[in-house]
Design a protein around this motif. Structure first.
Motif, PDB file in Angstrom:
ATOM      1  N   TYR A  91     -22.171 -19.183  10.397  1.00 43.68           N
ATOM      2  CA  TYR A  91     -21.845 -18.439  11.619  1.00 43.68           C
ATOM      3  C   TYR A  91     -20.347 -18.148  11.686  1.00 43.68           C
ATOM      4  O   TYR A  91     -19.935 -17.024  11.969  1.00 43.68           O
ATOM      5  N   PHE A  92     -19.521 -19.166  11.428  1.00 44.78           N
ATOM      6  CA  PHE A  92     -18.069 -19.000  11.474  1.00 44.78           C
ATOM      7  C   PHE A  92     -17.613 -17.987  10.432  1.00 44.78           C
ATOM      8  O   PHE A  92     -16.804 -17.096  10.716  1.00 44.78           O
ATOM      9  N   LEU A  93     -18.121 -18.087   9.207  1.00 38.69           N
ATOM     10  CA  LEU A  93     -17.739 -17.151   8.156  1.00 38.69           C
ATOM     11  C   LEU A  93     -18.193 -15.733   8.489  1.00 38.69           C
ATOM     12  O   LEU A  93     -17.483 -14.763   8.224  1.00 38.69           O
ATOM     13  N   LEU A 149      -8.551 -15.385   6.540  1.00 40.21           N
ATOM     14  CA  LEU A 149      -8.726 -15.527   7.988  1.00 40.21           C
ATOM     15  C   LEU A 149      -9.439 -16.828   8.315  1.00 40.21           C
ATOM     16  O   LEU A 149      -9.038 -17.552   9.241  1.00 40.21           O
ATOM     17  N   ALA A 150     -10.479 -17.148   7.579  1.00 37.46           N
ATOM     18  CA  ALA A 150     -11.211 -18.395   7.804  1.00 37.46           C
ATOM     19  C   ALA A 150     -10.288 -19.597   7.600  1.00 37.46           C
ATOM     20  O   ALA A 150     -10.292 -20.534   8.403  1.00 37.46           O
ATOM     21  N   ASP A 151      -9.484 -19.555   6.552  1.00 38.76           N
ATOM     22  CA  ASP A 151      -8.558 -20.650   6.274  1.00 38.76           C
ATOM     23  C   ASP A 151      -7.529 -20.788   7.387  1.00 38.76           C
ATOM     24  O   ASP A 151      -7.217 -21.896   7.819  1.00 38.76           O
ATOM     25  N   THR A 170     -14.763  -9.749  11.965  1.00 41.36           N
ATOM     26  CA  THR A 170     -13.395  -9.433  12.384  1.00 41.36           C
ATOM     27  C   THR A 170     -12.736  -8.502  11.369  1.00 41.36           C
ATOM     28  O   THR A 170     -12.086  -7.512  11.741  1.00 41.36           O
ATOM     29  N   ILE A 171     -12.905  -8.799  10.096  1.00 38.11           N
ATOM     30  CA  ILE A 171     -12.336  -7.960   9.039  1.00 38.11           C
ATOM     31  C   ILE A 171     -13.012  -6.588   9.021  1.00 38.11           C
ATOM     32  O   ILE A 171     -12.351  -5.554   8.878  1.00 38.11           O
ATOM     33  N   LEU A 172     -14.331  -6.558   9.206  1.00 41.68           N
ATOM     34  CA  LEU A 172     -15.044  -5.277   9.237  1.00 41.68           C
ATOM     35  C   LEU A 172     -14.625  -4.436  10.441  1.00 41.68           C
ATOM     36  O   LEU A 172     -14.513  -3.208  10.342  1.00 41.68           O
ATOM     37  N   ALA A 173     -14.358  -5.074  11.568  1.00 40.21           N
ATOM     38  CA  ALA A 173     -13.891  -4.341  12.757  1.00 40.21           C
ATOM     39  C   ALA A 173     -12.521  -3.720  12.496  1.00 40.21           C
ATOM     40  O   ALA A 173     -12.252  -2.590  12.917  1.00 40.21           O
TER      41      ALA A 173
END
Length: 82
Positions: free
Chosen positions: A65-67, A51-53, A73-76
């Motif tokens: 902060y971004f990571l 997702l970060a990539d 997002t993944i935990l949600a």
């Protein structure tokens, strides 16, 4: 997400340039997520990196902060499944 960025892929991309080409970069590896979001599973770490990539914006930067936002997002998504 099945294509995960790896050190090997990064090396391949970097080899397209002459070794003396000036550059700047910052590399995060899966182990860094022990500090960013230790609650992630190994598969969630891979999903967070992917997702970060995919969503990295040079204006946002590849920061803690971004990571953490990507991890959240993944935990949600995990919570939505349950």
């Amino acid at each position: 997400m099945t294509n995960h960025p790896t050190i090997g892929l990064l090396i391949e991309q970097l080899q397209l340039f002459a070794p003396d080409t000036p550059c700047v970069g910052h590399i995060w590896v899966a182990d860094d997520f022990d500090d960013v979001a230790p609650e992630l599973t190994a598969d969630e770490v891979l999903a967070t990196i992917a997702l970060a990539d995919a969503s990295l914006d040079a204006d946002t930067s590849l920061s803690w902060y971004f990571l953490r936002h990507c991890a959240d997002t993944i935990l949600a998504a995990r919570e939505e499944k349950n």
